[in-house]
Design a protein around this motif. Structure first.
Motif, short mmCIF file in Angstrom:
data_model
loop_
_atom_site.label_atom_id
_atom_site.label_comp_id
_atom_site.label_asym_id
_atom_site.label_seq_id
_atom_site.Cartn_x
_atom_site.Cartn_y
_atom_site.Cartn_z
N ASP A 147 -32.25 21.15 -60.96
CA ASP A 147 -31.26 22.21 -61.10
C ASP A 147 -29.87 21.60 -61.02
O ASP A 147 -29.72 20.38 -61.04
N ASP A 148 -28.85 22.43 -60.91
CA ASP A 148 -27.47 21.97 -60.83
C ASP A 148 -26.77 22.78 -59.75
O ASP A 148 -26.18 23.82 -60.01
N ALA A 149 -26.88 22.31 -58.51
CA ALA A 149 -26.37 23.06 -57.38
C ALA A 149 -25.45 22.16 -56.55
O ALA A 149 -25.81 21.02 -56.22
N PRO B 234 -23.42 17.45 -53.39
CA PRO B 234 -24.59 17.81 -54.21
C PRO B 234 -25.69 18.44 -53.37
O PRO B 234 -25.95 18.00 -52.24
N ARG B 235 -26.32 19.47 -53.94
CA ARG B 235 -27.46 20.14 -53.30
C ARG B 235 -28.55 20.37 -54.34
O ARG B 235 -29.14 21.44 -54.41
N ASN B 236 -28.81 19.36 -55.12
CA ASN B 236 -29.74 19.52 -56.24
C ASN B 236 -31.19 19.35 -55.79
O ASN B 236 -31.50 18.53 -54.92
N THR B 237 -32.08 20.11 -56.46
CA THR B 237 -33.52 20.03 -56.21
C THR B 237 -34.22 19.48 -57.44
O THR B 237 -33.97 19.96 -58.56
N TRP C 225 -27.80 12.60 -56.43
CA TRP C 225 -27.47 14.02 -56.29
C TRP C 225 -28.66 14.88 -55.89
O TRP C 225 -28.49 16.04 -55.58
N VAL C 226 -29.87 14.34 -55.91
CA VAL C 226 -31.04 15.11 -55.50
C VAL C 226 -31.18 15.04 -53.98
O VAL C 226 -31.32 13.96 -53.41
N THR C 227 -31.13 16.20 -53.35
CA THR C 227 -31.27 16.27 -51.88
C THR C 227 -32.60 16.88 -51.45
O THR C 227 -32.97 16.77 -50.28
N THR C 228 -33.29 17.55 -52.38
CA THR C 228 -34.60 18.13 -52.08
C THR C 228 -35.55 17.83 -53.23
O THR C 228 -35.16 17.95 -54.40
#
Length: 417
Positions: A235-237, A244-247, A273-276
């Motif tokens: 995603d783009d969060a 960054p809070r990207n999954t 940027w991927v945190t989850t």
């Protein structure tokens, strides 16, 4: 209305649009069906195995089956009758429509020589009455990447292998062979035909289901041989202060070696940027949590039953799989549908098994649905006896069943159908 007024039968080609509308109604999707979708369904479906229930000419229930191969403990494939697209419109519930469609399909599967029938149950209470039992389960984890303990400076595998980004065309070349290697070694896995690979790499998109290209990566061992494949979407969060809070959501991960599995999980946990990372549906005994320095970074978010199995041929089902220890057991199988009930003696050896009808006294009595639950080795007969779902006619028979049937790795079906 009299149930006999509703016509239950295989559909004709010109009824596919009405059948598709009923399917969308049952799955709470928008009912219009595009010409592109209809054409793809004509290509994909065997009309002779697509059933509908028609009330005054309108389709009010749907059912489809197709040929499948299912891997059993030991690696052998058995022919299966895979069931999908089951719906009954809310206006026509409790009229026996599913029972009529299911009864006809299972009888044909038995006559065809299928060993089992399979399905993924959207709702738990429905299918036990048709002799199905939950035979595999799944777990999904959400990985908190910053907590994993992985070194963010690490560039890639340290075993001489490498991870390469590829595209859909590469996946259609590499994926089928990898999956064949996987299903030869992991029980519960089902086959994937060419259509599956086309559909899951964007070549079967429709207006109702537009395609958004995911990311693909292949792990190659030091000798250059592909040993694993991962498919994921992001995603783009972004949070406050531009954090960054990207999954990253994993759609598929095939690994035929532990090295490949480790490398691909570490790779997706290292994407900037991927945190989850959402793992998708994995085996409950997946290696993932313990491939991380801190296994607690992987939290369980889903745990449920998955593949359901209906035994159609007890003898072939029990002879097809392998057994870790030698032993024998006499079982009484109750089957209200009359497809596979009877009393059978199983004589098992690590090298093979013999199963045959017998007149000996039964040692364990169970419904065919419970045999389906036990067959792939995931469930315990001792546990089912405690629940009152199997009955010991001889003391210790459930423990013997566990010794024979349970497997060191849990069965896993990575696919939905």
């Amino acid at each position: 209305m009299n149930r006999d007024d509703i016509d239950v039968r295989p559909i004709t080609d010109d009824e596919l649009a009405d059948w598709s509308r009923a399917l969308n109604t049952g799955f709470l999707r928008s009912t219009p069906v595009s010409p592109e979708t209809l054409e793809k369904r004509r290509e994909e479906n065997r009309v002779s195995r697509v059933r509908g229930a028609f009330d005054a000419g309108r389709c009010v229930a749907t059912f489809r089956s197709f040929p499948q191969e299912l891997t059993v403990p030991g690696g052998a494939p058995v022919p299966a009758d895979a069931i999908s697209n089951v719906t009954v419109s809310a206006t026509h519930r409790r009229r026996g429509l599913l029972s009529r469609m299911m009864t006809a399909d299972l009888a044909e599967a038995k006559a065809r020589g299928d060993v089992v029938a399979t399905l993924i149950a959207a709702e738990y209470p429905i299918y036990g009455r048709y002799g199905f039992g939950p035979a595999t389960s799944l777990t999904e984890w959400a990985v908190d990447v910053p907590r994993t303990g992985l070194d963010p400076r690490r560039a890639g595998p340290d075993d001489g292998g490498r991870v390469d980004l590829v595209d859909g065309e590469d996946v259609r070349k590499t994926g089928p062979e990898l999956h064949e290697r996987l299903r030869a070694t992991r029980h519960g896995v089902v086959d994937r035909d060419e259509l599956w690979w086309r559909r899951n790499t964007g070549l079967a998109a429709t207006p109702e289901e537009p395609w958004k290209e995911p990311f693909y990566a292949v792990y190659r061992a030091a000798n250059g041989e592909p040993e694993g494949l991962i498919v994921y979407a992001t995603d783009d969060a972004w949070g406050d202060s531009k954090q960054p809070r990207n999954t990253a959501t994993v759609r598929d991960l095939i690994a035929v070696t532990p090295a490949a599995e480790r490398a691909l999980w570490h790779y997706v946990c290292s994407v900037d940027w991927v945190t989850t990372v959402r793992t998708g549906y994995r085996a409950p005994d997946d290696l993932l949590p313990h491939l991380l320095p801190d296994p607690r970074a992987a939290g369980v978010v889903t745990q449920a039953d998955w593949l359901w199995v209906r035994i159609l041929d007890v003898v072939r089902a029990l002879e097809a799989r392998t057994y870790a220890v030698p032993g024998s057991l006499v079982i009484e199988v109750d089957d209200a549908a009359g497809l596979s009930g009877g009393r059978y003696r199983l004589d098992a050896e690590p090298g093979g098994a013999v199963c045959a009808p017998t007149s000996e006294e039964a040692e364990l009595t169970l419904d065919v649905s419970e045999l389906g639950t036990l067959w792939l080795g995931d469930e315990s007969a001792v546990r089912l006896a405690a629940l009152g779902r199997v009955r010991e006619e001889k003391a210790g028979a459930a423990a013997v069943a566990d010794a024979l049937l349970r497997t060191s790795r849990r069965p896993w079906c990575p696919d939905i159908f």
